[in-house]
Design a protein around this motif. Structure first.
Motif, PDB file in Angstrom:
ATOM      1  N   THR A 108       1.009  -0.692   0.302  1.00  0.00           N
ATOM      2  CA  THR A 108      -0.376  -0.294   0.005  1.00  0.00           C
ATOM      3  C   THR A 108       1.044   1.630  -0.369  1.00  0.00           C
ATOM      4  O   THR A 108       0.756   2.349  -0.941  1.00  0.00           O
ATOM      5  N   ASP A 109       1.789   0.912   0.551  1.00  0.00           N
ATOM      6  CA  ASP A 109       2.955   2.200   1.361  1.00  0.00           C
ATOM      7  C   ASP A 109       3.502   2.495  -0.396  1.00  0.00           C
ATOM      8  O   ASP A 109       3.875   3.837  -0.640  1.00  0.00           O
ATOM      9  N   LEU A 110       4.159   1.420  -1.188  1.00  0.00           N
ATOM     10  CA  LEU A 110       4.287   1.229  -2.502  1.00  0.00           C
ATOM     11  C   LEU A 110       3.797   2.165  -3.325  1.00  0.00           C
ATOM     12  O   LEU A 110       3.998   3.224  -4.290  1.00  0.00           O
ATOM     13  N   ALA A 111       2.584   1.901  -3.429  1.00  0.00           N
ATOM     14  CA  ALA A 111       1.387   2.155  -4.338  1.00  0.00           C
ATOM     15  C   ALA A 111       1.237   3.698  -3.978  1.00  0.00           C
ATOM     16  O   ALA A 111       1.436   4.306  -4.547  1.00  0.00           O
ATOM     17  N   HIS A 112       1.490   4.378  -2.721  1.00  0.00           N
ATOM     18  CA  HIS A 112       1.294   5.812  -2.200  1.00  0.00           C
ATOM     19  C   HIS A 112       2.371   6.481  -3.545  1.00  0.00           C
ATOM     20  O   HIS A 112       2.727   7.828  -3.872  1.00  0.00           O
ATOM     21  N   CYS A 113       3.177   5.684  -3.328  1.00  0.00           N
ATOM     22  CA  CYS A 113       4.887   6.394  -4.045  1.00  0.00           C
ATOM     23  C   CYS A 113       4.734   6.769  -5.181  1.00  0.00           C
ATOM     24  O   CYS A 113       5.020   7.693  -5.680  1.00  0.00           O
ATOM     25  N   HIS A 114       3.960   5.052  -5.653  1.00  0.00           N
ATOM     26  CA  HIS A 114       3.789   5.419  -7.532  1.00  0.00           C
ATOM     27  C   HIS A 114       2.812   6.319  -8.023  1.00  0.00           C
ATOM     28  O   HIS A 114       2.718   7.444  -8.979  1.00  0.00           O
ATOM     29  N   TRP A 115       1.427   6.602  -6.973  1.00  0.00           N
ATOM     30  CA  TRP A 115       0.830   7.746  -6.609  1.00  0.00           C
ATOM     31  C   TRP A 115       1.530   8.940  -7.100  1.00  0.00           C
ATOM     32  O   TRP A 115       1.653  10.075  -7.476  1.00  0.00           O
TER      33      TRP A 115
ATOM     34  N   ARG B 259       4.570   9.344 -18.654  1.00  0.00           N
ATOM     35  CA  ARG B 259       4.785   8.758 -17.181  1.00  0.00           C
ATOM     36  C   ARG B 259       3.925   8.749 -16.050  1.00  0.00           C
ATOM     37  O   ARG B 259       3.473   8.128 -15.555  1.00  0.00           O
ATOM     38  N   ALA B 260       3.487  10.080 -16.139  1.00  0.00           N
ATOM     39  CA  ALA B 260       1.968  10.367 -14.848  1.00  0.00           C
ATOM     40  C   ALA B 260       1.242   9.180 -15.316  1.00  0.00           C
ATOM     41  O   ALA B 260       0.955   8.493 -13.864  1.00  0.00           O
ATOM     42  N   GLU B 261       0.567   8.757 -16.548  1.00  0.00           N
ATOM     43  CA  GLU B 261      -0.460   8.273 -16.470  1.00  0.00           C
ATOM     44  C   GLU B 261      -0.115   6.593 -16.404  1.00  0.00           C
ATOM     45  O   GLU B 261      -0.548   5.587 -15.616  1.00  0.00           O
ATOM     46  N   SER B 262       0.936   5.804 -16.963  1.00  0.00           N
ATOM     47  CA  SER B 262       1.694   5.173 -16.002  1.00  0.00           C
ATOM     48  C   SER B 262       1.871   5.096 -14.558  1.00  0.00           C
ATOM     49  O   SER B 262       1.504   3.831 -14.121  1.00  0.00           O
ATOM     50  N   GLU B 263       2.859   6.174 -14.539  1.00  0.00           N
ATOM     51  CA  GLU B 263       2.904   5.856 -12.614  1.00  0.00           C
ATOM     52  C   GLU B 263       1.828   5.644 -11.888  1.00  0.00           C
ATOM     53  O   GLU B 263       0.977   4.754 -10.819  1.00  0.00           O
ATOM     54  N   LEU B 264       0.531   6.159 -12.250  1.00  0.00           N
ATOM     55  CA  LEU B 264      -0.557   6.401 -11.739  1.00  0.00           C
ATOM     56  C   LEU B 264      -1.667   4.955 -11.493  1.00  0.00           C
ATOM     57  O   LEU B 264      -2.247   4.761 -11.269  1.00  0.00           O
ATOM     58  N   ARG B 265      -1.639   4.248 -12.723  1.00  0.00           N
ATOM     59  CA  ARG B 265      -2.039   3.208 -12.857  1.00  0.00           C
ATOM     60  C   ARG B 265      -1.573   2.205 -12.453  1.00  0.00           C
ATOM     61  O   ARG B 265      -2.177   1.420 -12.132  1.00  0.00           O
ATOM     62  N   ILE B 266      -0.443   2.357 -12.401  1.00  0.00           N
ATOM     63  CA  ILE B 266       0.331   0.576 -11.654  1.00  0.00           C
ATOM     64  C   ILE B 266      -0.051   0.994 -10.042  1.00  0.00           C
ATOM     65  O   ILE B 266      -0.467   0.006  -9.228  1.00  0.00           O
ATOM     66  N   ALA B 267      -0.485   2.536  -9.270  1.00  0.00           N
ATOM     67  CA  ALA B 267      -0.829   2.507  -8.238  1.00  0.00           C
ATOM     68  C   ALA B 267      -2.163   2.247  -7.933  1.00  0.00           C
ATOM     69  O   ALA B 267      -1.989   1.254  -7.219  1.00  0.00           O
TER      70      ALA B 267
ATOM     71  N   ASP C 201      -3.785  -0.377  -9.253  1.00  0.00           N
ATOM     72  CA  ASP C 201      -4.160  -1.478 -10.090  1.00  0.00           C
ATOM     73  C   ASP C 201      -3.785  -1.935  -7.985  1.00  0.00           C
ATOM     74  O   ASP C 201      -3.985  -3.368  -7.981  1.00  0.00           O
ATOM     75  N   MET C 202      -2.323  -1.829  -7.782  1.00  0.00           N
ATOM     76  CA  MET C 202      -2.114  -2.532  -6.696  1.00  0.00           C
ATOM     77  C   MET C 202      -2.916  -2.312  -5.652  1.00  0.00           C
ATOM     78  O   MET C 202      -3.054  -2.738  -4.813  1.00  0.00           O
ATOM     79  N   LEU C 203      -3.043  -1.093  -5.561  1.00  0.00           N
ATOM     80  CA  LEU C 203      -4.247  -0.855  -4.779  1.00  0.00           C
ATOM     81  C   LEU C 203      -5.407  -1.765  -4.518  1.00  0.00           C
ATOM     82  O   LEU C 203      -5.975  -1.728  -3.601  1.00  0.00           O
ATOM     83  N   ALA C 204      -5.894  -1.601  -6.045  1.00  0.00           N
ATOM     84  CA  ALA C 204      -6.871  -2.495  -5.745  1.00  0.00           C
ATOM     85  C   ALA C 204      -6.481  -3.976  -5.394  1.00  0.00           C
ATOM     86  O   ALA C 204      -7.669  -4.506  -5.606  1.00  0.00           O
ATOM     87  N   SER C 205      -5.124  -4.785  -6.091  1.00  0.00           N
ATOM     88  CA  SER C 205      -5.039  -5.200  -5.361  1.00  0.00           C
ATOM     89  C   SER C 205      -5.310  -5.670  -4.061  1.00  0.00           C
ATOM     90  O   SER C 205      -5.181  -7.373  -3.299  1.00  0.00           O
TER      91      SER C 205
ATOM     92  N   ALA D 194     -10.218   0.278  -1.192  1.00  0.00           N
ATOM     93  CA  ALA D 194     -10.751   1.231  -1.918  1.00  0.00           C
ATOM     94  C   ALA D 194     -10.614   2.126  -1.661  1.00  0.00           C
ATOM     95  O   ALA D 194     -10.341   3.197  -3.144  1.00  0.00           O
ATOM     96  N   LEU D 195     -10.444   2.826  -0.616  1.00  0.00           N
ATOM     97  CA  LEU D 195     -11.120   4.514  -0.866  1.00  0.00           C
ATOM     98  C   LEU D 195      -8.959   5.031  -1.679  1.00  0.00           C
ATOM     99  O   LEU D 195     -10.057   5.855  -1.796  1.00  0.00           O
ATOM    100  N   PHE D 196      -8.616   4.574  -1.017  1.00  0.00           N
ATOM    101  CA  PHE D 196      -7.099   4.775  -1.653  1.00  0.00           C
ATOM    102  C   PHE D 196      -6.654   5.054  -3.237  1.00  0.00           C
ATOM    103  O   PHE D 196      -6.807   5.843  -3.787  1.00  0.00           O
ATOM    104  N   MET D 197      -7.718   3.412  -3.347  1.00  0.00           N
ATOM    105  CA  MET D 197      -7.857   3.574  -4.833  1.00  0.00           C
ATOM    106  C   MET D 197      -8.429   4.778  -5.661  1.00  0.00           C
ATOM    107  O   MET D 197      -8.022   5.284  -6.354  1.00  0.00           O
ATOM    108  N   VAL D 198      -9.630   5.232  -5.185  1.00  0.00           N
ATOM    109  CA  VAL D 198     -10.401   5.898  -5.781  1.00  0.00           C
ATOM    110  C   VAL D 198      -9.760   6.958  -5.421  1.00  0.00           C
ATOM    111  O   VAL D 198     -10.750   8.225  -7.104  1.00  0.00           O
ATOM    112  N   GLN D 199      -9.373   7.939  -4.984  1.00  0.00           N
ATOM    113  CA  GLN D 199      -8.185   9.263  -5.094  1.00  0.00           C
ATOM    114  C   GLN D 199      -7.144   8.647  -6.061  1.00  0.00           C
ATOM    115  O   GLN D 199      -6.993  10.095  -6.127  1.00  0.00           O
ATOM    116  N   VAL D 200      -6.417   7.788  -6.207  1.00  0.00           N
ATOM    117  CA  VAL D 200      -5.771   8.011  -7.301  1.00  0.00           C
ATOM    118  C   VAL D 200      -6.534   7.872  -8.382  1.00  0.00           C
ATOM    119  O   VAL D 200      -6.006   8.446  -9.284  1.00  0.00           O
ATOM    120  N   GLU D 201      -7.560   7.188  -8.747  1.00  0.00           N
ATOM    121  CA  GLU D 201      -8.740   7.588 -10.080  1.00  0.00           C
ATOM    122  C   GLU D 201      -8.881   9.211 -10.347  1.00  0.00           C
ATOM    123  O   GLU D 201      -9.026   9.146 -11.313  1.00  0.00           O
TER     124      GLU D 201
END
Length: 491
Positions: free
Chosen positions: A287-294, A308-316, A318-322, A326-333
């Motif tokens: 989760t913290d790693l996903a925040h770094c990508h975010w 590159r921004a889109e790539s990093e945000l999609r990685i974040a 997908d990691m949060l979805a896995s 849920a809350l962090f995932m929709v904030q990334v969206e």
């Protein structure tokens, strides 16, 4: 006489005499001892018989003698808690933490709940508090912020008699939960009060202080208190050499990066995030790693490198979805939707944003909004999860951001009515949070829209409101800044 000597003392245990007597009887029977064999050489069989019947209150001396004969610790005889129980619970808590870091949040929550119930039954306060902290972290990931606050408050109360550094993780958890709910001022109050109390009491614990200062950076930034955020980041950097917890150091790098982004020092911010990312990868904290990508995605967006921004945000995302965070995932969206809009893919952006605000107002259907490009282009993959919706009580700052983006999209296609709806919805959300910088920008957008519509008086009101939020940059209605620690002592 031995019986007289034994009867003179006070019961050493927290439990009643009868319970201790039953425990002695059980352990003696399990080991096949007679009462005389257990008693000798210091006591008599009659004394052991009386003790097992709960008719005598044993002294500490007597209990230590019996514990040695029975092959258990004094604590186990008095409380019924064995060191093996504590070790087993701690191992279980470590495993639950690992599950939260790398696996399913619901599974981790179930483990924390079971371990907490067992710790409560056995009377292990520290382990019970650790389980409550775990439950609070799980609830934050799933967006259950009220439950998260309740768990953190329960942990803090459980540790009420402990030194403040022991309670800091619970205080920090409460503050973050309030921050996510949009209660920025109260989040700052909790953190600053703890910092002042630590410094006033002379408890200059580097780990506790680093945890508090890094947590304060986010609400400071959102409230426009940039000077305080920068000072908190500087103090965090000064405390870091005294801290041997890599997770805390990684959190520090993330917090510092946020102040660097605000100052336009994006290359330094990205380097700081890279350091945090390396530590999180070593610790396997997904989760913290996903925040770094975010955050790295946000940095690239600020630099204009939208691909590159889109790539990093999609990685974040997908990691949060896995992780079912849920809350962090929709904030990334919301952040991803902004990048998609800037890349000209407005339909894809709308396809991400509208489900997040389905029941929070301002989500009026408009023609083909979100219809084209919503399959494949948006890349919205929830793995069968029900989306968390952003509201005033859950992710208010990002809910305001989502309305702002939908307002921009409507404005760009000439739908002034819908744009105004979304701008006003965003304004209402952000005014509750006190997010000064975002409010000023939003008032500018609303003023420009109203001016183009010929509603000059309303436009002037919007501009004045925005100027009010910009009048004193870096200030808030918070009280004096918290006292600073004597860093030379912390080292």
């Amino acid at each position: 006489m031995a019986e007289k000597r034994a009867g003179d003392g006070r019961a050493a245990g927290a439990e009643g005499t009868a319970e201790i007597g039953r425990r002695v009887l059980r352990l003696r029977t399990e080991r096949g001892f007679t009462q005389r064999q257990l008693a000798e050489p210091a006591y008599t069989a009659a004394y052991v018989s009386t003790l097992e019947a709960g008719k005598v209150r044993p002294s500490e001396v007597a209990l230590r003698h019996l514990a040695e004969r029975l092959g258990v610790t004094y604590e186990e005889l008095v409380t019924g808690r064995s060191p093996q129980d504590a070790t087993r619970l701690r191992a279980g808590l470590t495993d639950a933490r690992r599950t939260l870091a790398t696996g399913d949040t619901e599974d981790a929550a179930a483990r924390f709940a079971a371990l907490g119930a067992e710790a409560d039954l056995l009377g292990f306060t520290d382990e019970r508090a650790a389980a409550l902290l775990g439950l609070g972290d799980c609830a934050m990931e799933t967006g259950e912020l009220t439950a998260a606050r309740d768990h953190f408050e329960a942990a803090e109360k459980l540790l009420a008699d402990e030194p403040l550094p022991r309670r800091v993780p619970a205080i920090r958890g409460r503050a973050v939960a309030h921050l996510l709910a949009g209660e920025l001022r109260y989040s700052c109050y909790l953190l600053e009060s703890a910092i002042d109390e630590l410094n006033a009491s002379g408890l200059h614990d580097p780990n506790a202080l680093l945890l508090l200062y890094t947590a304060a950076i986010a609400p400071y930034m959102d409230m426009g208190a940039h000077a305080r955020a920068v000072r908190a980041a500087e103090l965090s950097l000064a405390l870091a050499p005294s801290v041997d917890n890599p997770e805390l150091v990684a959190q520090m790098h993330r917090g510092v990066a946020r102040t660097l982004i605000a100052e336009g020092r994006t290359a330094e911010a990205d380097a700081s995030l890279a350091k945090a990312q390396e530590l999180y990868e070593q610790l396997r904290l997904r989760t913290d790693l996903a925040h770094c990508h975010w955050m790295r995605g946000y940095v690239h967006a600020q630099d204009g490198d939208l691909e590159r921004a889109e790539s990093e945000l999609r990685i974040a995302r997908d990691m949060l979805a896995s992780k079912r965070a849920a809350l962090f995932m929709v904030q990334v969206e919301v952040e991803l939707a902004d990048v998609l809009r800037r890349r000209g893919r407005t339909a894809a952006a709308e396809a991400l944003l509208r489900p997040l605000l389905a029941r929070s107002g301002g989500s009026r259907d408009s023609g083909d909004s979100g219809s084209s490009g919503s399959s494949g282009d948006s890349g919205s993959s929830r793995d069968g999860q029900e989306a968390v919706e952003l509201t005033a009580e859950r992710g208010a700052v990002h809910a305001g951001g989502a309305h702002r983006l939908l307002g921009l999209i409507a404005d760009e296609r000439g739908d002034a009515e819908e744009a105004e709806e979304h701008y006003c919805a965003a304004l209402s959300l952000l005014e509750r949070t006190g997010a000064a910088g975002d409010l000023a920008d939003l008032c500018r957008l609303l003023g420009d829209l109203l001016r183009r519509e010929g509603r000059l008086e309303a436009a002037m009101d919007a501009y004045r409101t925005g100027l009010g939020h910009r009048a004193a940059p870096g200030t808030t209605t918070l009280g004096p800044a918290p006292a600073e620690p004597p860093l030379q002592g912390a080292r």
